[in-house]
Design an enzyme around this catalytic site. Sequence first.
Site, PDB file in Angstrom:
ATOM      1  N   THR A  44      51.733  34.599  49.099  1.00 49.32           N
ATOM      2  CA  THR A  44      50.730  33.632  48.662  1.00 49.32           C
ATOM      3  C   THR A  44      50.436  33.761  47.168  1.00 49.32           C
ATOM      4  OG1 THR A  44      49.763  33.635  50.859  1.00 49.32           O
ATOM      5  CG2 THR A  44      48.351  32.858  49.091  1.00 49.32           C
ATOM      6  N   THR A 116      50.673  38.692  52.093  1.00 47.41           N
ATOM      7  CA  THR A 116      49.690  39.577  52.719  1.00 47.41           C
ATOM      8  C   THR A 116      49.919  39.776  54.219  1.00 47.41           C
ATOM      9  OG1 THR A 116      48.219  37.696  53.040  1.00 47.41           O
ATOM     10  CG2 THR A 116      47.882  39.048  51.051  1.00 47.41           C
TER      11      THR A 116
HETATM   12  N1  DAS Z   1      50.460  34.376  53.779  1.00 44.42           N
HETATM   13  C1  DAS Z   1      51.663  34.298  53.002  1.00 44.42           C
HETATM   14  C2  DAS Z   1      52.519  35.516  53.143  1.00 44.42           C
HETATM   15  O1  DAS Z   1      52.126  36.488  53.771  1.00 44.42           O
HETATM   16  C3  DAS Z   1      52.428  33.055  53.296  1.00 44.42           C
HETATM   17  C4  DAS Z   1      53.070  32.392  52.101  1.00 44.42           C
HETATM   18  O2  DAS Z   1      52.852  32.679  50.954  1.00 44.42           O
HETATM   19  O3  DAS Z   1      53.851  31.478  52.332  1.00 44.42           O
HETATM   20  O4  DAS Z   1      53.608  35.548  52.610  1.00 44.42           O
END
Ligand code: DAS
Length: 362
Positions: A44, A116
């Site tokens: 993210t 995360t």
């Molecule tokens: N929550 C994000 C992850 O853990 C998802 C993303 O960035 O697409 O990668």
Amino acid sequence: MLLLRWNLMPVRHLCLLACLLYIAPELSAQRPRPAVHVIATGGTISNLGSGARRTGEELIRGIPGLDTTFAVTVEQFSNVASGSITTEHWMALARRIDELFRTRPDLRGVVVTHGTDTMEETAFFLDLTVGSCRPVVLTGAMRRAVDIGAEGPANLYNSIRLAASPSARGRGTMVLLNDEIHAARFVTKANTSRLDAFASPDAGPLGVTDPDTLVFHQPPSRSCGTRTAQAPTFDMKSVGTLPRADIVYSYIGADSVTVNALVNAGARGLVLASVGRGGMTPGQAAAVRRGVDRGVLVIMSSRTGSGRVPLNEQEGLKDWSPGRGAILGAEDLNPQKARILLMLALARTQDPREIARYFRRP
Ligand code: DAS
């Protein structure tokens, strides 16, 4: 004569002061800045929406004035959501960090940007496989780079501060988000969207990143002294592939189907997310016993989110004979972390007595 000397002293001091003032900025400009290497994997923190992602280079450029304090190098390892991280990524990442620590004596530490969702898993894997006394810090963001109040730059900046700090030595792999520093073994993502999503339910955070300094509440876990190297629990040089190990969730009405299917699919290890302190349904228990007869190593963890499932070594190993598996407790490891330790242990040995040794609390 004496009078003249006394009068000249302040003049000398003034000269010295003037010289120092003149050359001080030069000196500080030449003082080596602490070196930190950033490995970007995606998540993210890099997410710009509609499929676009910032690179690690762009993340670094988004922190104004960073290069006046730190000498940061950056590489792009991957650029994916963390659900797409694989065990092959883990092994390559561990080997890459090991190589960096071997070839770059100037490095104070390594920062890994990561999604995360599975950050705690990658962090724990690296904690077990990277042996350096220098820190590895995983960071990310709960808000995308395009969201209002995106906290990615602050998390990344604080992680670089942490990785560069001498006080981070001997603490293994850590996770930093929301100004909190967590140990890889204990940290878990405990909320789907809030900024304070990360917690260490059984141990609390290791410390915090205050604006002026880093504050640690707990001592380093590794006794490093001035050494830079320390043998990892599992050396990736001797690990080829990771054997299959899966997690089975326990809940009212769960039958034997999942356990049987996984054993038939070739799982050499199973982790039960038990209903409490090692409890499961009668259907699962029967399937687990059959799996143990076929050599499967079963680790009882818990779906509760905190607390121990005792290792229970004596009971778990009392019927053991070569070729059989065993049932052991995960201690304070949650199911996803117990699986990582189980895979690494199984890559080294089939002997449950040895595997029990890895699951003993450090
Ligand atoms: N929550 C994000 C992850 O853990 C998802 C993303 O960035 O697409 O990668």
